[in-house]
Design a protein around this motif. Sequence first.
Motif, PDB file in Angstrom:
ATOM      1  N   ARG A  58       8.036   4.894  -3.118  1.00  0.00           N
ATOM      2  CA  ARG A  58       6.793   4.615  -3.868  1.00  0.00           C
ATOM      3  C   ARG A  58       6.050   3.412  -3.309  1.00  0.00           C
ATOM      4  NH1 ARG A  58       7.770   1.271  -8.853  1.00  0.00           N
ATOM      5  NH2 ARG A  58       9.892   0.464  -8.746  1.00  0.00           N
ATOM      6  N   TYR A  59       6.769   2.460  -2.734  1.00  0.00           N
ATOM      7  CA  TYR A  59       6.113   1.292  -2.147  1.00  0.00           C
ATOM      8  C   TYR A  59       5.417   1.659  -0.838  1.00  0.00           C
ATOM      9  CZ  TYR A  59       8.889  -1.174  -5.621  1.00  0.00           C
ATOM     10  OH  TYR A  59       9.439  -1.605  -6.800  1.00  0.00           O
ATOM     11  N   LEU A  60       6.022   2.575  -0.080  1.00  0.00           N
ATOM     12  CA  LEU A  60       5.366   3.064   1.134  1.00  0.00           C
ATOM     13  C   LEU A  60       4.108   3.853   0.780  1.00  0.00           C
ATOM     14  CD1 LEU A  60       8.466   4.275   3.205  1.00  0.00           C
ATOM     15  CD2 LEU A  60       7.311   2.055   3.272  1.00  0.00           C
ATOM     16  N   ASP A  61       4.189   4.619  -0.300  1.00  0.00           N
ATOM     17  CA  ASP A  61       3.028   5.382  -0.753  1.00  0.00           C
ATOM     18  C   ASP A  61       1.891   4.436  -1.160  1.00  0.00           C
ATOM     19  OD1 ASP A  61       1.911   8.057  -1.603  1.00  0.00           O
ATOM     20  OD2 ASP A  61       1.830   6.994  -3.518  1.00  0.00           O
ATOM     21  N   ASN A  62       2.253   3.316  -1.822  1.00  0.00           N
ATOM     22  CA  ASN A  62       1.220   2.326  -2.193  1.00  0.00           C
ATOM     23  C   ASN A  62       0.519   1.765  -0.961  1.00  0.00           C
ATOM     24  OD1 ASN A  62       1.892   2.591  -4.892  1.00  0.00           O
ATOM     25  ND2 ASN A  62       3.248   0.812  -4.914  1.00  0.00           N
ATOM     26  N   ILE A  63       1.287   1.494   0.093  1.00  0.00           N
ATOM     27  CA  ILE A  63       0.714   0.925   1.318  1.00  0.00           C
ATOM     28  C   ILE A  63      -0.242   1.912   1.969  1.00  0.00           C
ATOM     29  CG2 ILE A  63       1.266   0.186   3.672  1.00  0.00           C
ATOM     30  CD1 ILE A  63       3.909  -0.928   2.540  1.00  0.00           C
ATOM     31  N   LEU A  64       0.140   3.178   2.056  1.00  0.00           N
ATOM     32  CA  LEU A  64      -0.677   4.169   2.751  1.00  0.00           C
ATOM     33  C   LEU A  64      -1.906   4.580   1.943  1.00  0.00           C
ATOM     34  CD1 LEU A  64       2.127   6.412   4.306  1.00  0.00           C
ATOM     35  CD2 LEU A  64       0.771   4.640   5.406  1.00  0.00           C
ATOM     36  N   ARG A  65      -1.859   4.404   0.648  1.00  0.00           N
ATOM     37  CA  ARG A  65      -3.037   4.698  -0.182  1.00  0.00           C
ATOM     38  C   ARG A  65      -4.050   3.565  -0.134  1.00  0.00           C
ATOM     39  NH1 ARG A  65      -2.647   9.128  -3.389  1.00  0.00           N
ATOM     40  NH2 ARG A  65      -0.558  10.058  -3.635  1.00  0.00           N
ATOM     41  N   ASN A  66      -3.596   2.388   0.164  1.00  0.00           N
ATOM     42  CA  ASN A  66      -4.491   1.224   0.279  1.00  0.00           C
ATOM     43  C   ASN A  66      -4.195   0.518   1.611  1.00  0.00           C
ATOM     44  OD1 ASN A  66      -5.628   1.083  -2.667  1.00  0.00           O
ATOM     45  ND2 ASN A  66      -3.401   1.314  -2.871  1.00  0.00           N
ATOM     46  N   PRO A  67      -4.551   1.170   2.711  1.00  0.00           N
ATOM     47  CA  PRO A  67      -4.120   0.680   4.020  1.00  0.00           C
ATOM     48  C   PRO A  67      -4.879  -0.566   4.482  1.00  0.00           C
ATOM     49  CG  PRO A  67      -5.555   2.575   4.302  1.00  0.00           C
ATOM     50  CD  PRO A  67      -5.334   2.424   2.825  1.00  0.00           C
TER      51      PRO A  67
END
Length: 374
Positions: A58-67
Amino acid sequence: MNEHNGIELRVNNLFNNASETKVNSFTKKTKSDLVVDLHFDKFEANFEWLDIMEDTIRYLDNILRNPNRFIINEDEIVKIEQARRTTVESIKHLARNTQLIQSIDEDDNVTPSRILNINKEESFDTYENRFIYTLINNMEVFVSIKKKKLLDASHLKDDKSIQYKAATMVGSEKISIDLALKSSLHTKEDVGEKDGDDLKTRIDRLEQNIVDLKATEVFKSLAKAHTALIRPPIKKTNLILKNTNFQYALKLWDYMQEHFGDEDKREKSDKNYEDDGELRGLFDETFLLDYLILCSLNKQEYKSKNLKERVMQQVIQKIVDLNATLTEEEVKDMVGEQYAIVKYKNQATVEGITKIYKKHIDKYMNKINNLKLN
């Protein structure tokens, strides 16, 4: 006295009561063979990596959604008809490069032949994004390798067997033993279950999460550009050090770097050999104990027979003491009568048996009295 002590006492009695000569002969002439066969296999699968990856997704998903991104300016001098837009930078460049002016009319309108064209594009090619791009690729490889261990659930197999053969002689008596002893312990541990999901379900879900991360705009952009993977050590930029999402990503990175080549714990051994040491000595002693037990059967039978004979002698002696002139037939009759009473006593009540017994006693006493009178 507990059961263990009772067994120990009986074993000690067997040895203490045994003939020393017999034991020495048995031991001296004993010839034995002992074959040991051992198979041990212990496997402990480790799925700690799965917990860490599930917690990090989920933390990786947060990074890629707000790159993290930056603007790239590409400067290019093109023909005036190819220019997409004219900016202040284009005018300044033309003023410094008058050779690019084609003409100036009477109204001071300038017509350039060529002009500076500036293309501004957003780029995801930052160090932080390349770090996440590399991390996701490494995760995919890591899961692929570890997934092969899925069928090898933690287990323990411990099989032991012993073949013991021996023979000896005590005088002219031949004694032999052929013993096969086996032990088998098989256990299997169900590992990797969490929140009601089995291991396979969890790994399948993780692989789908990785596919979803690779489908994001950032990842596809970097993959299309054939972005080079970064190599350790990781640069500790402010974003990586201070952002919570990147802190979890760095933790996963460090774990995989440390455990990428880890092998699951496995102990396996197979042994087959002839033992001629302490183990065979113990079985030789057990062979002797078994023989002493076998010998005790004859003694028990003899003691039982002896006891019966002594009881019968005492009964006959008492009868004869009452009247020494009784004939053999008369004694047989009296014993037969008593035997009949005892044999069929379950067919009558205690009171009835008492009456029958008293009747025969009276009859016997009358015979005695008649003999005395005569």
